[in-house]
Enzyme design. Structure first.
Site, PDB file in Angstrom:
ATOM      1  N   SER A  46     -29.830 -39.870  51.576  1.00 29.52           N
ATOM      2  CA  SER A  46     -31.071 -39.574  52.282  1.00 29.52           C
ATOM      3  C   SER A  46     -31.585 -40.826  52.958  1.00 29.52           C
ATOM      4  O   SER A  46     -31.086 -41.921  52.738  1.00 29.52           O
ATOM      5  CB  SER A  46     -32.109 -38.977  51.331  1.00 29.52           C
ATOM      6  OG  SER A  46     -32.273 -39.787  50.204  1.00 29.52           O
ATOM      7  N   CYS A  47     -32.616 -40.643  53.762  1.00 33.05           N
ATOM      8  CA  CYS A  47     -33.212 -41.694  54.567  1.00 33.05           C
ATOM      9  C   CYS A  47     -33.498 -42.915  53.687  1.00 33.05           C
ATOM     10  O   CYS A  47     -34.049 -42.751  52.616  1.00 33.05           O
ATOM     11  CB  CYS A  47     -34.505 -41.172  55.178  1.00 33.05           C
ATOM     12  SG  CYS A  47     -35.258 -42.273  56.342  1.00 33.05           S
ATOM     13  N   PRO A  48     -33.172 -44.147  54.082  1.00 32.46           N
ATOM     14  CA  PRO A  48     -32.632 -44.557  55.381  1.00 32.46           C
ATOM     15  C   PRO A  48     -31.123 -44.780  55.386  1.00 32.46           C
ATOM     16  O   PRO A  48     -30.605 -45.308  56.370  1.00 32.46           O
ATOM     17  CB  PRO A  48     -33.317 -45.905  55.585  1.00 32.46           C
ATOM     18  CG  PRO A  48     -33.337 -46.489  54.212  1.00 32.46           C
ATOM     19  CD  PRO A  48     -33.507 -45.317  53.274  1.00 32.46           C
TER      20      PRO A  48
END
Lengths: 81, 400
Positions: A18-20
């Protein structure tokens, strides 16, 4: 768009991240590539659908394709600018 | 003829509704719009009850887990469903869940093991940082700054330093730690219920349930708490649809140089703070409300620790909630470790009696007078945006 025959020079699998992390890994991979080469990125992070196009626009790379695959992930084709 | 006209009319209405739905739940809302809407709801919370915060709710949850697990003998004062911040946090999570279902983006997302470890440690760091600063990125920075408590700026600087350190770690990790392959995504089971079609309806049901929830609270003489559930729900929805993320505002200037989220947080803080100043100046709410942040040691050190944690976790006080609502299982781990650590470290700090040494509250109008408060408040935000915009073009601060 949606050209299945487009050959990628490198495949980057960021599924599950998931982000980042997807963005960081994409940026890193692009750094090691020559201009005109194509990278295929696989991802499942919903945020990447905005991040990757924005990043490409800002950094002069070309987003050739962005497709949600029936297998449950998104495939991005980016040509390094 | 008449029938045809009617048919055409109904079709136009259908088209309109479809377009409206697509605008609200298919396309991403612009970040700046998210920022403006969040400022409005935050002001509603301020006028309705008290300053908006997040971590107080986590604290309450952590206290209850420790109490119910017999790890602590102190029974928490307030039940989670009556605790003001607990209920607005729950609202954020529910709002994001409903919004993710309505936009067909909800999915349980599994992650490689290293990500869960990072989520766990990120939560521990954020719980500790928020205990030191007496607030997370929302209560300790965003709301604190809007409430004219200068502890907010100390935490803001800390968050920037922490984001820088955290990003350095992520870059190191990419070079030095083995990159585990993520678990293969499960192929959707064929046959049975078509979840993709049902999801938006479940989202709609949750929305109605929250409205009913408000009236249930009101019928028990808890209208304030019911309102907080609803306001939290709105924030969760806004944050999910605009992907409003404080982590980005502090991380992207170092990572890609992009300053979009800096501008979104800045416009939000500008509106929030200016209206809050008017409200406080006119005694519509107590001027010293929410002015209690430990300037500067607590706020700064808490900000740094929190900033590192939010980079590892990929979520902060608010975005952990909305990302869990979207089905992110890594941040579910973060949520638990954040809540437990915050509860434990906060009571440890109280027991050790070192709160006084971490700093004390400073109200900007007391320091510079009301006449300079507004110009200084605006100037700080403008400087932040100007630097971020300049960096977006020049990438001077980009470390990668």
């Amino acid at each position: 768009m949606g050209d299945e025959t487009m050959k990628a020079d490198q495949i980057l699998d960021t599924r599950g991240l998931s982000c980042p992390m997807p963005m960081l890994k994409t940026k890193k991979a692009l750094k090691g590539m020559a201009s005109g080469q194509i990278i295929e990125v696989w991802g499942t992070d919903p945020g990447s659908k905005n991040d990757i196009p924005d990043f490409c626009k800002k950094n002069g790379n070309e987003l050739l394709d962005m497709t949600d695959l029936p297998e449950g992930y998104t495939r991005y084709l980016i040509k390094k600018g | 003829m008449d029938e045809n006209v009617n048919g055409a009319f109904i079709n136009t209405i259908k088209e309109q509704i479809k377009d409206g739905y697509s605008l609200a739940f298919t396309q991403k809302w612009p970040s700046w719009l998210g920022g403006i809407l969040i400022a409005i709801v935050a002001l509603m919370i301020f006028l309705w009850d008290y300053t908006w915060g997040i971590v107080g709710g986590y604290h309450n949850w952590g206290d209850w887990i420790f109490y119910l697990a017999h790890a602590s003998k102190d029974k928490p004062d307030t039940l989670p469903w009556l605790h003001h911040l607990s209920i607005s946090d729950f609202g954020i999570l529910t709002g994001a869940l409903a919004s993710a279902l309505l936009s067909r983006q909800f999915k349980f997302r599994r992650a490689p093991r290293l990500e869960y470890i990072k989520g766990l440690i990120g939560g521990i760091l954020m719980g500790t940082g928020a205990a030191l600063a007496k607030g997370c990125n929302v209560g300790g920075f965003f709301s604190a700054a809007a409430m004219l408590d200068i502890g907010g700026y100390a935490m803001m600087i800390g968050l920037g330093i922490g984001a820088f350190i955290g990003l350095k770690y992520l870059l190191w990790e990419m070079e030095h730690l083995p990159q585990t392959t993520p678990p293969a995504p499960k192929t959707p089971p064929s046959g049975g219920l078509d979840w993709e079609k049902i999801k938006p309806y479940i989202g709609g049901i949750i929305f109605i349930a929250v409205i009913i929830g408000f009236y249930v609270y009101a019928s028990y003489d808890q209208t304030i708490v019911g309102g907080l559930l609803f306001f939290g729900f709105l924030i969760g929805m806004i944050m999910h649809r605009s992907r409003f993320c404080f982590v980005r505002a502090f991380r992207e200037p170092f990572m890609t140089g992009e300053a979009e989220m800096v501008r979104a947080v800045a416009i939000s803080l500008l509106i929030y703070g200016l209206f809050a100043t008017m409200i406080k100046f006119n005694y519509i709410q107590e001027p010293m409300m929410d002015v209690y942040h430990p300037f500067w040691i607590g706020s700064l050190s808490g900000g740094i620790i929190f900033g590192i944690g939010m980079l590892l976790a990929g979520g902060c006080g608010s975005s952990t909630l909305w990302r869990v609502g979207e089905g992110n299982t890594k941040l579910l781990v973060t949520l638990v470790s954040f809540a437990l650590t915050n509860s434990a470290v906060s009571s440890l700090l109280d027991k050790m009696g070192i709160r006084d040494k971490l700093g004390s509250a400073h109200f900007l109008p007391d320091l510079v007078g009301w006449q300079f408060t507004v110009p200084i408040f605006v100037l700080i935000i403008v400087v932040w945006v100007v630097i971020a915009n300049w960096n977006e073009k020049t990438e001077k601060f980009v470390i990668f």
